[in-house]
Design an enzyme around this catalytic site. Structure first.
Site, PDB file in Angstrom:
ATOM      1  N   TYR A 157       0.831  -1.293   0.074  1.00 28.01           N
ATOM      2  CA  TYR A 157       0.037  -0.001  -0.154  1.00 28.01           C
ATOM      3  C   TYR A 157       0.827   1.218  -0.022  1.00 28.01           C
ATOM      4  O   TYR A 157       0.361   2.359  -0.606  1.00 28.01           O
ATOM      5  CB  TYR A 157      -0.821   0.017   1.299  1.00 28.01           C
ATOM      6  CG  TYR A 157      -2.369  -0.641   1.202  1.00 28.01           C
ATOM      7  CD1 TYR A 157      -2.426  -2.155   0.816  1.00 28.01           C
ATOM      8  CD2 TYR A 157      -3.457  -0.068   1.371  1.00 28.01           C
ATOM      9  CE1 TYR A 157      -3.427  -2.680   0.610  1.00 28.01           C
ATOM     10  CE2 TYR A 157      -4.585  -0.603   1.230  1.00 28.01           C
ATOM     11  CZ  TYR A 157      -4.859  -2.026   0.821  1.00 28.01           C
ATOM     12  OH  TYR A 157      -5.903  -2.453   0.675  1.00 28.01           O
ATOM     13  N   ASP A 198      -3.238 -18.083   0.288  1.00 31.68           N
ATOM     14  CA  ASP A 198      -4.221 -18.762  -0.787  1.00 31.68           C
ATOM     15  C   ASP A 198      -4.995 -19.949   0.096  1.00 31.68           C
ATOM     16  O   ASP A 198      -6.228 -19.903  -0.192  1.00 31.68           O
ATOM     17  CB  ASP A 198      -3.492 -19.091  -2.136  1.00 31.68           C
ATOM     18  CG  ASP A 198      -2.099 -19.904  -1.838  1.00 31.68           C
ATOM     19  OD1 ASP A 198      -1.772 -20.053  -0.737  1.00 31.68           O
ATOM     20  OD2 ASP A 198      -1.673 -20.632  -2.719  1.00 31.68           O
ATOM     21  N   ASP A 228      -6.576  -6.790   4.239  1.00 33.09           N
ATOM     22  CA  ASP A 228      -7.600  -6.087   3.461  1.00 33.09           C
ATOM     23  C   ASP A 228      -8.593  -7.422   2.718  1.00 33.09           C
ATOM     24  O   ASP A 228      -9.677  -7.329   2.843  1.00 33.09           O
ATOM     25  CB  ASP A 228      -7.160  -4.991   2.547  1.00 33.09           C
ATOM     26  CG  ASP A 228      -8.150  -4.594   1.667  1.00 33.09           C
ATOM     27  OD1 ASP A 228      -8.975  -4.054   2.236  1.00 33.09           O
ATOM     28  OD2 ASP A 228      -8.136  -4.497   0.437  1.00 33.09           O
ATOM     29  N   ASP A 273     -12.565  -8.911   3.957  1.00 31.69           N
ATOM     30  CA  ASP A 273     -13.906  -8.834   3.364  1.00 31.69           C
ATOM     31  C   ASP A 273     -14.526 -10.228   3.059  1.00 31.69           C
ATOM     32  O   ASP A 273     -15.680 -10.469   3.324  1.00 31.69           O
ATOM     33  CB  ASP A 273     -13.422  -8.203   2.056  1.00 31.69           C
ATOM     34  CG  ASP A 273     -13.712  -6.555   1.690  1.00 31.69           C
ATOM     35  OD1 ASP A 273     -13.522  -6.110   2.664  1.00 31.69           O
ATOM     36  OD2 ASP A 273     -14.181  -6.269   0.886  1.00 31.69           O
TER      37      ASP A 273
HETATM   38  C1  IPM Z   1     -10.429  -1.003   3.842  1.00 29.29           C
HETATM   39  C2  IPM Z   1     -10.595  -0.520   2.651  1.00 29.29           C
HETATM   40  C3  IPM Z   1      -9.567   0.390   2.362  1.00 29.29           C
HETATM   41  C4  IPM Z   1      -8.204  -0.305   2.459  1.00 29.29           C
HETATM   42  C5  IPM Z   1      -9.580   1.495   1.049  1.00 29.29           C
HETATM   43  C6  IPM Z   1     -11.053   2.223   1.094  1.00 29.29           C
HETATM   44  C7  IPM Z   1      -8.307   2.343   1.011  1.00 29.29           C
HETATM   45  O1  IPM Z   1     -10.894  -1.428   1.791  1.00 29.29           O
HETATM   46  O2  IPM Z   1     -10.252  -0.483   5.010  1.00 29.29           O
HETATM   47  O3  IPM Z   1     -10.311  -2.319   3.981  1.00 29.29           O
HETATM   48  O4  IPM Z   1      -7.757  -0.905   1.278  1.00 29.29           O
HETATM   49  O5  IPM Z   1      -7.523  -0.471   3.221  1.00 29.29           O
HETATM   50 MG    MG Z   2     -11.110  -3.424   2.361  1.00 26.55          MG
END
Ligand code: IPM
Ligand code: MG
Length: 371
Positions: free
Chosen positions: A142, A221, A245, A249
């Site tokens: 990042y 993975d 990240d 999700d």
């Molecule tokens: C998160 C989001 C952020 C990230 C984005 C919006 C930059 O996806 O906080 O998980 O990638 O960290």
């Molecule tokens: Mg995210």
């Protein structure tokens, strides 16, 4: 207790979900005799529109001058679909994380009994899941050097980690494991990446200081598969920025919706609390977004203030709402309640917690008479 909270509503559904958290925080303040003062500042696409800068200096100054930061969401499709954009909303959040050195991002993931039937995963696989992801937040790909050549044919994103960056989050994650089920799983790609091999080296060494904690390793993975196949095996997941990240999700599916997951981003001096979801532009302004991720982030904020009973009451109220079917459209497409109604219901529960319930009819009636 008096606390100053900087509020960054951000983009898309950010203002709507943050408004519910403030309602809930105000109910807590009222009940426990605290006083929370909010200062609203801009960041993200709204800040670019108004000032040209995704992270104006006044925003940064306000964050540094407050006791904690409550943040909504960031991002706008007009930038997502424009790879040549010179400024992007996300630079605001990334810049803030870096400037405040919020290196530890904590993302708890729980399975809710009342929502299990709505998850695409089998109930028997997810019931009782209680894991937490410790995502390194200010290093890795990042924040590495970024380059693209003039011809737009080659681009580079460098991934770099230092010993210190790995050490500080590793210690925090092991300390957390000691208060939980005493297991840390390091998620990496050590079969391919040099940075991952450095993570393994350092994490193994630090693990010696925590003999009561079991350390194991998974390639990312495989971890992505295991989170779906058998999430119960996890207690604390420790990982670098981008893997964290992605798998957070993914793990949100266990909770029933991405909209359920809160997070805390901590550094040594500052702390920011935000749901893990994005700005969900399709839902913006419709009062349909799930505010629970934001409300549970507010609970994490109270924990950070050492207001443990207050935080517990928010979680109790939230559980009550979910268990009784007061959920938003992402969770139940047919029988859903509006974002603001969920905020009302949870605040009302906090106001009347001794009854252990809410007179929802009154809330719905009050709304309908307003309309
Ligand atoms: C998160 C989001 C952020 C990230 C984005 C919006 C930059 O996806 O906080 O998980 O990638 O960290
Ligand atoms: Mg995210």
């Amino acid at each position: 207790m008096q606390k100053n909270i900087t509020v960054i509503e951000g983009d898309g559904i950010g203002p709507e979900v943050v408004a519910q958290s403030i309602k809930v925080l105000d109910a807590i303040a009222n009940r426990f005799n605290h006083s929370f003062d909010y200062k609203f500042v801009l960041m993200g696409a709204v800040a670019i529109d108004k000032t040209g800068n995704p992270l104006p200096q006044v925003t940064l100054d306000a964050c540094m001058a407050s006791d904690a930061i409550l943040f909504g969401a960031i991002g706008h499709p007009k930038y997502d679909n424009d790879p040549s954009a010179k400024v992007r909303p996300e630079q605001g959040l990334l810049g803030l994380r870096k400037a405040l050195e919020l290196y530890a991002n904590i993302r708890p993931v729980k399975a809710y009994t009342a929502l299990q039937h709505l998850s695409p995963l089998k109930t028997e696989n997810i019931e009782g899941v209680d894991l937490v992801i410790y995502r390194e937040l200010t290093g890795g790909i990042y924040f590495g050097k970024k380059e693209i050549n003039e011809a737009n044919t080659i681009a580079i994103d460098e991934c770099e980690y230092s010993k210190e960056e790995i050490e500080r989050i590793t210690h925090i994650s092991f300390k957390a494991a000691q208060t939980r089920r005493k297991k840390v799983t390091l998620v990496d790609k050590a079969n391919v990446l040099e940075t991952s091999r450095l993570w393994r080296l350092i994490v193994k060494e630090i693990a010696l200081d925590y003999p009561d904690v079991v350390l194991d390793f998974l390639f990312v993975d495989n971890a992505a598969m295991q989170i779906i196949l058998n999430p119960k095996q996890f207690d604390v997941i420790l990982t670098e920025n981008m893997f964290g990240d992605i798998i957070s999700d993914e793990a949100s599916v266990i909770s029933g919706s991405l909209g359920m997951l809160p997070s805390a981003s901590l550094g040594n001096k500052y702390a920011l609390f935000e749901p893990i979801h994005g700005s969900y532009p399709q839902a913006a302004g419709k009062d349909i977004a799930n505010p629970i991720g934001s409300i549970l982030s507010a609970a994490m904020l109270l924990d950070y203030f050492k207001m443990v009973d207050e935080a517990a009451l928010i979680r109790e109220a939230t559980n009550w709402a979910i268990t009784n079917g007061y959920v938003t459209k992402d969770i139940d497409e047919k029988n859903f309640y509006f974002t603001s109604t969920i905020g009302d219901i949870i605040s009302e529960y906090i106001n009347n917690a001794e009854h252990g319930s809410v007179n929802v009819d009154n809330i719905l009636l009050r709304k309908s008479t307003v309309i």
